[in-house]
Design an enzyme around this catalytic site. Structure first.
Site, PDB file in Angstrom:
ATOM      1  N   GLY A 339       0.838  -1.206   0.000  1.00 24.20           N
ATOM      2  CA  GLY A 339       0.000   0.000   0.000  1.00 24.20           C
ATOM      3  C   GLY A 339       0.869   1.251   0.000  1.00 24.20           C
ATOM      4  CD  GLU A 363      24.857  -7.611 -19.762  1.00 26.85           C
ATOM      5  OE1 GLU A 363      24.919  -8.773 -20.188  1.00 26.85           O
ATOM      6  OE2 GLU A 363      25.552  -7.202 -18.805  1.00 26.85           O
TER       7      GLU A 363
HETATM    8  N1  CAA Z   1      26.970 -14.801 -31.329  1.00 29.04           N
HETATM    9  C1  CAA Z   1      27.931 -14.682 -32.285  1.00 29.04           C
HETATM   10  N2  CAA Z   1      27.728 -14.025 -33.455  1.00 29.04           N
HETATM   11  C2  CAA Z   1      26.516 -13.475 -33.631  1.00 29.04           C
HETATM   12  C3  CAA Z   1      25.481 -13.555 -32.681  1.00 29.04           C
HETATM   13  C4  CAA Z   1      25.743 -14.268 -31.484  1.00 29.04           C
HETATM   14  N3  CAA Z   1      24.801 -14.408 -30.530  1.00 29.04           N
HETATM   15  N4  CAA Z   1      24.395 -12.907 -33.153  1.00 29.04           N
HETATM   16  C5  CAA Z   1      24.728 -12.438 -34.371  1.00 29.04           C
HETATM   17  N5  CAA Z   1      26.007 -12.775 -34.642  1.00 29.04           N
HETATM   18  C6  CAA Z   1      26.794 -12.450 -35.849  1.00 29.04           C
HETATM   19  C7  CAA Z   1      25.973 -12.701 -37.121  1.00 29.04           C
HETATM   20  O1  CAA Z   1      26.116 -14.025 -37.552  1.00 29.04           O
HETATM   21  C8  CAA Z   1      26.601 -11.706 -38.082  1.00 29.04           C
HETATM   22  O2  CAA Z   1      27.816 -12.200 -38.589  1.00 29.04           O
HETATM   23  P1  CAA Z   1      27.905 -12.727 -40.129  1.00 29.04           P
HETATM   24  O3  CAA Z   1      27.539 -11.544 -40.978  1.00 29.04           O
HETATM   25  O4  CAA Z   1      29.319 -13.160 -40.285  1.00 29.04           O
HETATM   26  O5  CAA Z   1      26.928 -13.838 -40.246  1.00 29.04           O
HETATM   27  C9  CAA Z   1      26.980 -10.531 -37.182  1.00 29.04           C
HETATM   28  O6  CAA Z   1      27.072 -11.056 -35.852  1.00 29.04           O
HETATM   29  C10 CAA Z   1      25.944  -9.429 -37.196  1.00 29.04           C
HETATM   30  O7  CAA Z   1      24.729 -10.040 -36.856  1.00 29.04           O
HETATM   31  P2  CAA Z   1      23.353  -9.635 -37.538  1.00 29.04           P
HETATM   32  O8  CAA Z   1      23.518  -9.526 -39.017  1.00 29.04           O
HETATM   33  O9  CAA Z   1      22.307 -10.568 -37.029  1.00 29.04           O
HETATM   34  O10 CAA Z   1      23.191  -8.167 -36.946  1.00 29.04           O
HETATM   35  P3  CAA Z   1      21.927  -7.269 -36.741  1.00 29.04           P
HETATM   36  O11 CAA Z   1      22.364  -5.876 -36.924  1.00 29.04           O
HETATM   37  O12 CAA Z   1      20.743  -7.777 -37.485  1.00 29.04           O
HETATM   38  O13 CAA Z   1      21.652  -7.366 -35.138  1.00 29.04           O
HETATM   39  C11 CAA Z   1      21.078  -8.067 -32.988  1.00 29.04           C
HETATM   40  C12 CAA Z   1      21.638  -8.449 -34.355  1.00 29.04           C
HETATM   41  C13 CAA Z   1      20.549  -9.335 -32.380  1.00 29.04           C
HETATM   42  C14 CAA Z   1      19.955  -7.069 -33.064  1.00 29.04           C
HETATM   43  C15 CAA Z   1      22.264  -7.513 -32.164  1.00 29.04           C
HETATM   44  O14 CAA Z   1      22.726  -6.316 -32.730  1.00 29.04           O
HETATM   45  C16 CAA Z   1      21.945  -7.270 -30.711  1.00 29.04           C
HETATM   46  O15 CAA Z   1      21.946  -8.210 -29.920  1.00 29.04           O
HETATM   47  N6  CAA Z   1      21.735  -5.990 -30.301  1.00 29.04           N
HETATM   48  C17 CAA Z   1      21.631  -5.615 -28.926  1.00 29.04           C
HETATM   49  C18 CAA Z   1      22.955  -5.218 -28.414  1.00 29.04           C
HETATM   50  C19 CAA Z   1      23.019  -5.241 -26.918  1.00 29.04           C
HETATM   51  O16 CAA Z   1      22.649  -6.223 -26.275  1.00 29.04           O
HETATM   52  N7  CAA Z   1      23.552  -4.199 -26.336  1.00 29.04           N
HETATM   53  C20 CAA Z   1      23.754  -4.138 -24.941  1.00 29.04           C
HETATM   54  C21 CAA Z   1      24.890  -3.244 -24.654  1.00 29.04           C
HETATM   55  S1  CAA Z   1      26.042  -3.874 -23.538  1.00 29.04           S
HETATM   56  C22 CAA Z   1      25.437  -3.548 -22.001  1.00 29.04           C
HETATM   57  O17 CAA Z   1      24.315  -3.229 -21.776  1.00 29.04           O
HETATM   58  C23 CAA Z   1      26.461  -3.813 -20.977  1.00 29.04           C
HETATM   59  C24 CAA Z   1      26.331  -3.078 -19.717  1.00 29.04           C
HETATM   60  O18 CAA Z   1      27.088  -2.185 -19.468  1.00 29.04           O
HETATM   61  C25 CAA Z   1      25.379  -3.599 -18.704  1.00 29.04           C
END
Ligand code: CAA
Length: 379
Positions: A339, A363
């Site tokens: 509350g 993240e």
């Molecule tokens: N592991 C390894 N490689 C990966 C992957 C993974 N999980 N996910 C994608 N990739 C690779 C892809 O295969 C690609 O490589 P290739 O071209 O050789 O195949 C490359 O990475 C780029 O991937 P995408 O083409 O899929 O990229 P995209 O632009 O479409 O985006 C996304 C993918 C999932 C949106 C990604 O950009 C993402 O996760 N974004 C969020 C970022 C994030 O989490 N930021 C948090 C900041 S850190 C933080 O918060 C820390 C803190 O201080 C607390």
């Protein structure tokens, strides 16, 4: 799935619980109010092995599994989610990244101190124009003989003001886009490296979140982690594990909210009865407990897949997506049960709500977790 914890895992959970109750709980509210970094607590967590839990003994780590790590993360975050995120970034993003992809020389030079808590690490991927769109890196690292010149701004960097070592993602070849990004180990105090801005936040206020500025910072070539162009894969792979840590942080906040709600509902009387006797309250508690348990199963599943060396990126995304939602929901319900008292600082459930919200954002936002999950369904 068998989630019967072994003796070591139970001992870790007990040690973390005791530490959180004795060392973090008495000062958590005050540190939140004053936005004070938990320096002493982090040092003690280092002594307990909590800052490099999964790092091998060879580099001074505790050589524990991911299950032990998430059990400790939950206990710490149940009491103080700020200490939880400091621990999570150091363990899952910095130590894991260096141990998995760093050179022997990098591990010798940096990992030992990071794993024992003598030094603190940060992970610098986000930029003003590269949040969810992580590949859109504007920070550049231009090779010049035996070093790189690093220029740019990094945003929202957890631990950034207090970190001794920062893993920085930067473009080494803009023409290659995502394939032209590399990772560097950057030490605090290098000329041209500064903390540009300390953010004032809604929650996790006793952890620091800052912008970092790099102006012609000379980074030796040997501080590049992996090959040129490996930076985005490094960051996303490392974040897969980071998301398990944040899911465990969210789980801790959710459990802390439930515990506070149970305690209060047994103590608080209305209409001459403890409010726990009313079904309106009981149903809330029942729903909270069910959601917490479901979140716990998803977190354990992701951790267990990682320990078994199976693919865990989708499981990690599911765990973070669900546990963060449950954390916000449980904190809100805990406030409702309290509350008016839930809305004031004296009762920590309002801090739980403020701390919970970020778990849906950093993240990888909940929307990004859904992108990761949906892609796996449709590929
Ligand atoms: N592991 C390894 N490689 C990966 C992957 C993974 N999980 N996910 C994608 N990739 C690779 C892809 O295969 C690609 O490589 P290739 O071209 O050789 O195949 C490359 O990475 C780029 O991937 P995408 O083409 O899929 O990229 P995209 O632009 O479409 O985006 C996304 C993918 C999932 C949106 C990604 O950009 C993402 O996760 N974004 C969020 C970022 C994030 O989490 N930021 C948090 C900041 S850190 C933080 O918060 C820390 C803190 O201080 C607390």
């Amino acid at each position: 799935m068998n989630f019967e914890f072994n003796e070591t895992q139970l001992m870790i959970r007990e040690t973390a619980r005791k530490f959180a109750e004795e060392k973090l709980a008495p000062s958590a509210d005050d540190r939140d109010e004053k936005e004070q970094f938990p320096f002493d607590a982090i040092k003690e967590m280092g002594d307990l092995g909590f800052m490099g839990m999964m790092v091998s003994e060879k580099y001074g780590g505790a050589a524990l599994d991911t299950i032990s790590y998430i059990l400790a993360m939950e206990e710490i975050s149940k009491v103080d989610a700020s200490a939880g995120v400091v621990m999570s970034v150091n363990n899952s993003l910095v130590c894991w990244g260096i141990e998995t992809y760093g050179s022997e020389q990098q591990k010798e030079k940096y990992l030992r101190d990071l794993a024992t808590g003598k030094k603190l690490g940060a992970f610098a991927l986000s930029e003003p124009e590269a949040g969810s769109d992580a590949t859109n890196q504007r920070t550049t690292a231009v090779r010049n003989g035996d070093h790189y010149l690093l220029n740019g701004i990094k945003n929202f960097i957890t631990n950034g003001a207090n970190a001794d070592v920062v893993l920085v993602m930067a473009s080494t070849d803009r023409s290659k886009g995502a394939k032209g990004v590399s990772t560097f180990i950057v030490e605090k105090g290098l000329p041209g490296f500064s903390v540009a801005k300390k953010e004032k936040k809604l929650g996790i206020r006793s952890s620091d979140t800052v912008s970092l500025a790099f102006q012609d910072v000379r980074i030796p070539v040997e501080n590049r982690v992996g090959e040129e162009g490996f930076g985005i894969k490094f960051a996303l792979k490392t974040l897969d594990g980071g998301r398990i840590g944040i899911a465990a942080q969210a789980l801790g906040i959710a459990q802390g909210s439930l515990d506070a709600a149970i305690k209060y509902s047994k103590e608080r009387k209305a209409f001459e009865h403890p409010i726990a006797e009313f079904q309106a309250i009981q149903f809330k508690l029942a729903d909270m407990a069910t959601n917490v348990e479901a979140a716990r199963m998803l977190v354990l599943n992701a951790a267990s897949l990682k320990d078994r060396k199976e693919a865990y990126n989708v499981a990690a995304a599911m765990a973070k997506l669900y546990a963060s939602k449950v954390a916000v929901k449980c904190a809100l319900e805990a406030i409702q049960i309290h509350g008016g008292y839930g809305y004031i600082r004296e009762y920590k459930v309002e801090r739980f709500l403020r701390d919970a919200k970020i778990t849906e954002i950093y993240e990888g936002t909940s929307e990004i977790q859904r992108v990761v999950i949906a892609r796996s369904l449709l590929q």
